[in-house]
Design an enzyme around this catalytic site. Structure first.
Site, PDB file in Angstrom:
ATOM      1  N   SER A   1       0.836  -1.207   0.000  1.00  0.00           N
ATOM      2  CA  SER A   1       0.000   0.000   0.000  1.00  0.00           C
ATOM      3  C   SER A   1       0.865   1.250   0.000  1.00  0.00           C
ATOM      4  O   SER A   1       1.608   1.504   0.947  1.00  0.00           O
ATOM      5  CB  SER A   1      -0.918  -0.001   1.223  1.00  0.00           C
ATOM      6  OG  SER A   1      -1.458   1.295   1.376  1.00  0.00           O
TER       7      SER A   1
ATOM      8  N   HIS B   1      -1.007  -1.269  -4.398  1.00  0.00           N
ATOM      9  CA  HIS B   1      -2.294  -0.927  -3.784  1.00  0.00           C
ATOM     10  C   HIS B   1      -2.354   0.581  -3.540  1.00  0.00           C
ATOM     11  O   HIS B   1      -1.493   1.157  -2.878  1.00  0.00           O
ATOM     12  CB  HIS B   1      -2.418  -1.690  -2.463  1.00  0.00           C
ATOM     13  CG  HIS B   1      -3.741  -1.572  -1.791  1.00  0.00           C
ATOM     14  ND1 HIS B   1      -4.839  -2.330  -2.160  1.00  0.00           N
ATOM     15  CD2 HIS B   1      -4.161  -0.792  -0.762  1.00  0.00           C
ATOM     16  CE1 HIS B   1      -5.863  -2.019  -1.373  1.00  0.00           C
ATOM     17  NE2 HIS B   1      -5.474  -1.086  -0.519  1.00  0.00           N
TER      18      HIS B   1
ATOM     19  N   ASP C   1      -4.591   3.607  -2.071  1.00  0.00           N
ATOM     20  CA  ASP C   1      -5.700   3.920  -1.167  1.00  0.00           C
ATOM     21  C   ASP C   1      -6.209   5.339  -1.384  1.00  0.00           C
ATOM     22  O   ASP C   1      -5.532   6.307  -1.054  1.00  0.00           O
ATOM     23  CB  ASP C   1      -5.224   3.790   0.285  1.00  0.00           C
ATOM     24  CG  ASP C   1      -5.040   2.344   0.691  1.00  0.00           C
ATOM     25  OD1 ASP C   1      -6.008   1.572   0.582  1.00  0.00           O
ATOM     26  OD2 ASP C   1      -3.924   1.984   1.108  1.00  0.00           O
TER      27      ASP C   1
ATOM     28  N   MET D   1      -8.799   8.124  -0.285  1.00  0.00           N
ATOM     29  CA  MET D   1      -9.653   8.470   0.858  1.00  0.00           C
ATOM     30  C   MET D   1     -10.178   9.891   0.698  1.00  0.00           C
ATOM     31  O   MET D   1      -9.412  10.791   0.336  1.00  0.00           O
ATOM     32  CB  MET D   1      -8.843   8.391   2.147  1.00  0.00           C
ATOM     33  CG  MET D   1      -8.223   7.032   2.396  1.00  0.00           C
ATOM     34  SD  MET D   1      -7.226   7.075   3.885  1.00  0.00           S
ATOM     35  CE  MET D   1      -6.710   5.352   3.960  1.00  0.00           C
TER      36      MET D   1
ATOM     37  N   MET E   1     -11.951   4.496  -0.975  1.00  0.00           N
ATOM     38  CA  MET E   1     -12.664   4.692   0.294  1.00  0.00           C
ATOM     39  C   MET E   1     -13.334   6.057   0.205  1.00  0.00           C
ATOM     40  O   MET E   1     -12.961   7.016   0.875  1.00  0.00           O
ATOM     41  CB  MET E   1     -11.670   4.613   1.469  1.00  0.00           C
ATOM     42  CG  MET E   1     -11.227   3.188   1.743  1.00  0.00           C
ATOM     43  SD  MET E   1      -9.724   3.108   2.724  1.00  0.00           S
ATOM     44  CE  MET E   1      -8.536   3.241   1.387  1.00  0.00           C
TER      45      MET E   1
ATOM     46  N   MET F   1     -11.651  -6.046   4.704  1.00  0.00           N
ATOM     47  CA  MET F   1     -10.937  -5.094   5.564  1.00  0.00           C
ATOM     48  C   MET F   1     -10.688  -5.762   6.905  1.00  0.00           C
ATOM     49  O   MET F   1     -11.630  -6.180   7.583  1.00  0.00           O
ATOM     50  CB  MET F   1     -11.742  -3.818   5.772  1.00  0.00           C
ATOM     51  CG  MET F   1     -11.867  -2.928   4.550  1.00  0.00           C
ATOM     52  SD  MET F   1     -10.316  -2.555   3.707  1.00  0.00           S
ATOM     53  CE  MET F   1      -9.395  -1.699   4.994  1.00  0.00           C
TER      54      MET F   1
ATOM     55  N   GLY G   1      -9.203   3.800   6.799  1.00  0.00           N
ATOM     56  CA  GLY G   1      -8.916   5.210   7.053  1.00  0.00           C
ATOM     57  C   GLY G   1      -7.454   5.490   7.346  1.00  0.00           C
ATOM     58  O   GLY G   1      -6.955   6.555   7.017  1.00  0.00           O
TER      59      GLY G   1
ATOM     60  N   ASP H   1      -6.812  -6.624   3.703  1.00  0.00           N
ATOM     61  CA  ASP H   1      -6.181  -5.313   3.862  1.00  0.00           C
ATOM     62  C   ASP H   1      -6.278  -4.814   5.301  1.00  0.00           C
ATOM     63  O   ASP H   1      -7.370  -4.612   5.813  1.00  0.00           O
ATOM     64  CB  ASP H   1      -6.903  -4.334   2.913  1.00  0.00           C
ATOM     65  CG  ASP H   1      -6.252  -2.969   2.847  1.00  0.00           C
ATOM     66  OD1 ASP H   1      -5.170  -2.770   3.405  1.00  0.00           O
ATOM     67  OD2 ASP H   1      -6.864  -2.089   2.201  1.00  0.00           O
TER      68      ASP H   1
ATOM     69  N   GLY I   1       0.999  -2.209   4.160  1.00  0.00           N
ATOM     70  CA  GLY I   1       1.497  -0.837   4.032  1.00  0.00           C
ATOM     71  C   GLY I   1       2.653  -0.558   4.963  1.00  0.00           C
ATOM     72  O   GLY I   1       3.817  -0.568   4.572  1.00  0.00           O
ATOM     73  N   SER I   2       2.337  -0.345   6.246  1.00  0.00           N
ATOM     74  CA  SER I   2       3.369   0.087   7.201  1.00  0.00           C
ATOM     75  C   SER I   2       4.450  -0.973   7.402  1.00  0.00           C
ATOM     76  O   SER I   2       5.608  -0.629   7.642  1.00  0.00           O
ATOM     77  CB  SER I   2       2.726   0.455   8.539  1.00  0.00           C
ATOM     78  OG  SER I   2       1.905  -0.589   9.005  1.00  0.00           O
TER      79      SER I   2
HETATM   80  C1  DX5 Z   1      -6.525   1.310   5.375  1.00  0.00           C
HETATM   81  C2  DX5 Z   1      -6.002   1.097   3.978  1.00  0.00           C
HETATM   82  C3  DX5 Z   1      -4.895   0.115   3.940  1.00  0.00           C
HETATM   83  C4  DX5 Z   1      -3.670   0.548   4.682  1.00  0.00           C
HETATM   84  C5  DX5 Z   1      -2.957  -0.672   5.134  1.00  0.00           C
HETATM   85  O1  DX5 Z   1      -7.658   2.080   5.312  1.00  0.00           O
HETATM   86  O2  DX5 Z   1      -7.023   0.617   3.150  1.00  0.00           O
HETATM   87  O3  DX5 Z   1      -4.584  -0.276   2.621  1.00  0.00           O
HETATM   88  O4  DX5 Z   1      -2.805   1.339   3.906  1.00  0.00           O
HETATM   89  O5  DX5 Z   1      -1.939  -0.291   5.973  1.00  0.00           O
HETATM   90  P1  DX5 Z   1      -1.320  -1.280   7.044  1.00  0.00           P
HETATM   91  O6  DX5 Z   1      -0.739  -2.437   6.292  1.00  0.00           O
HETATM   92  O7  DX5 Z   1      -0.283  -0.432   7.705  1.00  0.00           O
HETATM   93  O8  DX5 Z   1      -2.422  -1.702   7.980  1.00  0.00           O
HETATM   94 ZN    ZN Z   2      -6.423  -0.299   1.204  1.00  0.00          ZN
END
Ligand code: DX5
Ligand code: ZN
Length: 220
Positions: free
Chosen positions: A7, A32, A34, A36, A67, A136, A141, A174, A196-197
């Site tokens: 992500s 990926h 995201d 928002m 999102m 999810m 978010g 995710d 992501g992180s």
């Molecule tokens: C959350 C996003 C995710 C997010 C995942 O709302 O949809 O894609 O970036 O990040 P991690 O892997 O850090 O939970």
């Molecule tokens: Zn996502």
């Protein structure tokens, strides 16, 4: 299939190209993205303009996660920005079936995402229209949240539901996925893994990608 879709939300926004190149070097095929809107979710990230500007940097498959409220308003923009897969939230679209058909009419893959509290039953009558289901495993978010354990059961039930209906969508997960818990979601049936992180927050992104690859290789 079994693929990692990192992500970009946790990447360095001041130099996205550098991070994208690292993913490519690490053999990653999916990205990926995201989106928002500060309305459907509390956070604001980026939109079609940013996606369009990074599109020429890579051939990776753009896995866009919308999102946003009423995603049906923006399908064409995201198709033009370079979407390969466009996933929207079941909870955010009034006419889910129509939105799916609209996305597919552009010749790309259409996905539906479900928040942690949304039951799988909602998919029953659209199950053969889906190219992807995004479970999810955090409330959407923000990056960096903890995996919600009850989602393991949900992934497993989704896989059973897919078999029962003879459907062939991709199962994606995710939120809160790390090298320490990724085997768990794969064992339950996840195929397209978002992280992501754990990827971009690593001291060494390349070695983190290798760790994921080694884990995925255990299943090949
Ligand atoms: C959350 C996003 C995710 C997010 C995942 O709302 O949809 O894609 O970036 O990040 P991690 O892997 O850090 O939970
Ligand atoms: Zn996502």
């Amino acid at each position: 299939m079994l693929e990692l879709s990192p992500s970009l939300l946790s990447a360095n926004f001041a130099n996205l190209e550098a991070d994208i190149k690292k993913l490519e070097e690490g053999g990653i095929n999916y990205l990926h993205l995201d989106v928002m809107d500060g309305n459907y979710v509390p956070n604001i990230s980026f939109g079609p303009v940013v996606i369009k500007s990074i599109r020429p940097m890579t051939d990776m498959i753009f896995d866009i996660h919308l999102m946003i409220e009423k995603p049906e308003r923006y399908i064409e923009e995201f198709v033009n920005a370079g979407a390969d897969i466009l996933t929207f939230h079941y909870e955010a679209s009034t006419h889910v079936h129509r939105t799916l058909q609209n996305i597919k009419s552009y010749g790309i893959k259409a996905g539906v995402s479900l928040n942690p509290a949304t039951p799988l039953d909602t998919l029953e009558y659209i199950i053969n229209d889906l190219d992807l289901v995004l479970i999810m495993s955090v409330n959407p978010g923000f990056g960096g949240q903890s995996y919600i354990e009850a989602m393991s059961r949900k992934i497993k039930s989704l896989k059973e539901m897919r078999q029962k209906h003879n459907a062939d969508f991709i199962i994606s997960v995710d939120g809160g996925i790390k090298t320490g818990n990724v085997r768990n979601v794969i064992n339950m049936g996840a195929e397209l893994i978002i992280s992501g992180s754990d990827v971009f927050g690593a001291d060494d992104i390349m070695s983190r990608l290798r760790e994921y690859k080694e884990i995925f290789d255990e299943y090949r």
